[in-house]
Design a protein around this motif. Structure first.
Motif, mmCIF file in Angstrom:
data_model
loop_
_atom_site.group_PDB
_atom_site.id
_atom_site.type_symbol
_atom_site.label_atom_id
_atom_site.label_comp_id
_atom_site.label_asym_id
_atom_site.label_seq_id
_atom_site.Cartn_x
_atom_site.Cartn_y
_atom_site.Cartn_z
ATOM 1 N N ALA A 310 0.825 -1.205 0.000
ATOM 2 C CA ALA A 310 0.000 0.000 0.000
ATOM 3 C C ALA A 310 0.866 1.264 0.000
ATOM 4 O O ALA A 310 0.566 2.241 -0.700
ATOM 5 N N GLN A 311 1.938 1.242 0.771
ATOM 6 C CA GLN A 311 2.826 2.400 0.825
ATOM 7 C C GLN A 311 3.480 2.649 -0.529
ATOM 8 O O GLN A 311 3.581 3.796 -0.985
ATOM 9 N N GLU A 312 3.921 1.585 -1.191
ATOM 10 C CA GLU A 312 4.564 1.723 -2.499
ATOM 11 C C GLU A 312 3.576 2.253 -3.542
ATOM 12 O O GLU A 312 3.923 3.108 -4.361
ATOM 13 N N ILE A 313 2.342 1.761 -3.492
ATOM 14 C CA ILE A 313 1.315 2.207 -4.445
ATOM 15 C C ILE A 313 1.002 3.692 -4.245
ATOM 16 O O ILE A 313 0.949 4.470 -5.202
ATOM 17 N N SER A 314 0.793 4.088 -2.988
ATOM 18 C CA SER A 314 0.431 5.483 -2.724
ATOM 19 C C SER A 314 1.577 6.420 -3.048
ATOM 20 O O SER A 314 1.380 7.501 -3.618
ATOM 21 N N GLU A 315 2.803 6.049 -2.690
ATOM 22 C CA GLU A 315 3.955 6.902 -2.971
ATOM 23 C C GLU A 315 4.152 7.093 -4.472
ATOM 24 O O GLU A 315 4.493 8.186 -4.939
ATOM 25 N N ALA A 316 3.939 6.016 -5.257
ATOM 26 C CA ALA A 316 4.074 6.119 -6.708
ATOM 27 C C ALA A 316 3.037 7.075 -7.285
ATOM 28 O O ALA A 316 3.338 7.914 -8.139
ATOM 29 N N ALA A 332 -4.371 3.514 -8.375
ATOM 30 C CA ALA A 332 -4.005 3.363 -6.966
ATOM 31 C C ALA A 332 -5.244 3.240 -6.093
ATOM 32 O O ALA A 332 -5.261 2.459 -5.126
ATOM 33 N N ASN A 333 -6.293 3.987 -6.402
ATOM 34 C CA ASN A 333 -7.542 3.911 -5.649
ATOM 35 C C ASN A 333 -8.088 2.489 -5.644
ATOM 36 O O ASN A 333 -8.480 1.953 -4.602
ATOM 37 N N ALA A 334 -8.110 1.873 -6.829
ATOM 38 C CA ALA A 334 -8.627 0.496 -6.940
ATOM 39 C C ALA A 334 -7.747 -0.483 -6.160
ATOM 40 O O ALA A 334 -8.249 -1.362 -5.445
ATOM 41 N N LYS A 335 -6.438 -0.342 -6.297
ATOM 42 C CA LYS A 335 -5.525 -1.271 -5.622
ATOM 43 C C LYS A 335 -5.582 -1.112 -4.098
ATOM 44 O O LYS A 335 -5.549 -2.111 -3.366
ATOM 45 N N LEU A 336 -5.659 0.130 -3.628
ATOM 46 C CA LEU A 336 -5.716 0.354 -2.186
ATOM 47 C C LEU A 336 -7.015 -0.166 -1.588
ATOM 48 O O LEU A 336 -7.026 -0.702 -0.467
#
Length: 380
Positions: A310-316, A332-336
């Motif tokens: 989650a941290q990697e997705i949001s930071e990207a 990112a919204n979908a993945k989180l």
């Protein structure tokens, strides 16, 4: 009756007033039970000494601090030589208000001292005494030291200080507050150290003594010892080899973990603390965490992996600008949301796992809000 109820209250107090230091605060609670020392790596202004000052006040322990540098001498730690005694043929120090009388100590810039001081500190940290001048050793009542540094020494220096480094059993990395909401809470919260020290719940001496005695009596079952063997084998396979002493002393903190949770027998979940023991370089910490959790608590490992993802997705997503930000924000919204769903499906069997799961859920929701706000212009 909770035998460590005041210690638990102190832990909650620290968590309320010192932000994003959950692991270090838990480590401090275990360190006072096991009487071991801690290394904290991080920039100045990250609440390292603040936590320890509050802890010492709450435990009503004698506190002492020093910032190390290469010019320091033994007298800076033991006090001046007692001249009248020396003239009478006795070699001793006037130890009032020195490390020699401290019960809790903060040593800043721990790797900046010279060899003479390093040897003295090694003896004090390990033996709780100092042999000087051929006289009777000075008994040091030191229970916990928090050693701090902005950085690790070079590889060559690290090899020279290996034995000294090993005595700092628990090790943590800290950074400036990342969560914007917690940053605001910090800005608006009480920041006067004297006030926080006065506000902190007091821990009666008999409660602390009972906790420390309980730690000594915790049973390490064969299953737990075998699990430590498995951790060592996996670490060795990754090229991460540590002294037998470090694995052995790690069991002191495993016992403290069990006693702190009110048990007289350790279980596999207590081994989670080894993730903060089995690394020398910060780059080794993720590998240590993965291996330890594979053996000790697979569900906790899954929580950590989902949180890292989650941290990697949001930071990207947050690093993008313009149309890229929108596209990455949607993805990112979908993945989180999927990660949040996976976290909801987990059911840890330990209190530590439940606490970590709740924290992970909060962090993922915070990341989701940040992505929606910055990338998609949606405020929740």
């Amino acid at each position: 009756c909770n035998p460590v109820k005041n210690l638990k209250a102190l832990e909650r107090f620290l968590l309320t007033h010192v932000y994003e230091r959950e692991d270090v605060i838990r480590g401090l609670m275990l360190a006072v039970g096991a009487k071991v020392h801690i290394l904290v790596l991080g920039a100045p202004g990250t609440a390292k000494s603040q936590m320890l000052r509050i802890l010492a006040a709450a435990l009503e322990k004698r506190y002492w601090s020093k910032q190390l540098n290469v010019q320091l001498t033994k007298e800076e730690f033991l006090g001046p030589i007692d001249i009248p005694a020396y003239k009478a043929g006795q070699y001793r120090y006037i130890t009032t208000d020195t490390l020699a009388e401290a019960e809790i100590a903060f040593l800043d810039e721990i790797f900046k001292a010279n060899g003479v001081v390093n040897n003295l500190l090694l003896e004090i940290l390990n033996e709780r005494e100092a042999h000087v001048g051929g006289g009777q050793p000075i008994k040091v009542p030191l229970e916990v030291t928090l050693a701090a540094s902005n950085e690790l020494p070079t590889d060559e220096e690290a090899r020279e200080q290996c034995a000294f480094f090993d005595r700092l059993l628990l090790r943590y990395r800290v950074d400036y507050i990342k969560d914007d909401d917690k940053f605001v809470q910090m800005l608006l919260g009480e920041d006067e150290l004297d006030t926080l020290m006065a506000m902190a719940p007091r821990v009666p001496k008999d409660e602390l003594a009972a906790y420390q005695e309980a730690v000594k009596n915790v049973v390490i079952p064969h299953e737990v010892a075998q699990a430590v063997r498995a951790i060592r084998a996996k670490m060795n396979a990754e090229g991460l080899r540590f002294s037998d002493r470090r694995y052995k002393h790690g069991l002191k903190v495993v016992r403290a973990s069990a006693a702190y949770d009110g048990r007289d027998t350790a279980n596999l979940s207590d081994l989670e603390i080894y993730r903060h023991i089995l690394w020398d370089e910060p780059s080794q910490a993720p590998t240590a965490a993965r291996i330890v959790l594979e053996v000790a608590d697979p569900i906790l490992q899954e929580i950590e992996e989902l949180l890292l993802e989650a941290q990697e997705i949001s930071e990207a997503a947050l690093s993008k600008q313009g149309q890229d930000a929108t596209a990455f924000g949607v993805e990112a919204n979908a993945k989180l949301k999927e990660i949040a769903k996976q976290l909801d499906s987990l059911d840890p069997g330990t209190q530590r796992g439940k606490e970590r799961l709740a924290d992970a859920k909060t962090r993922v929701q915070t990341a989701l809000k940040e992505v929606l706000a910055k990338c998609l212009g949606i405020a929740l």
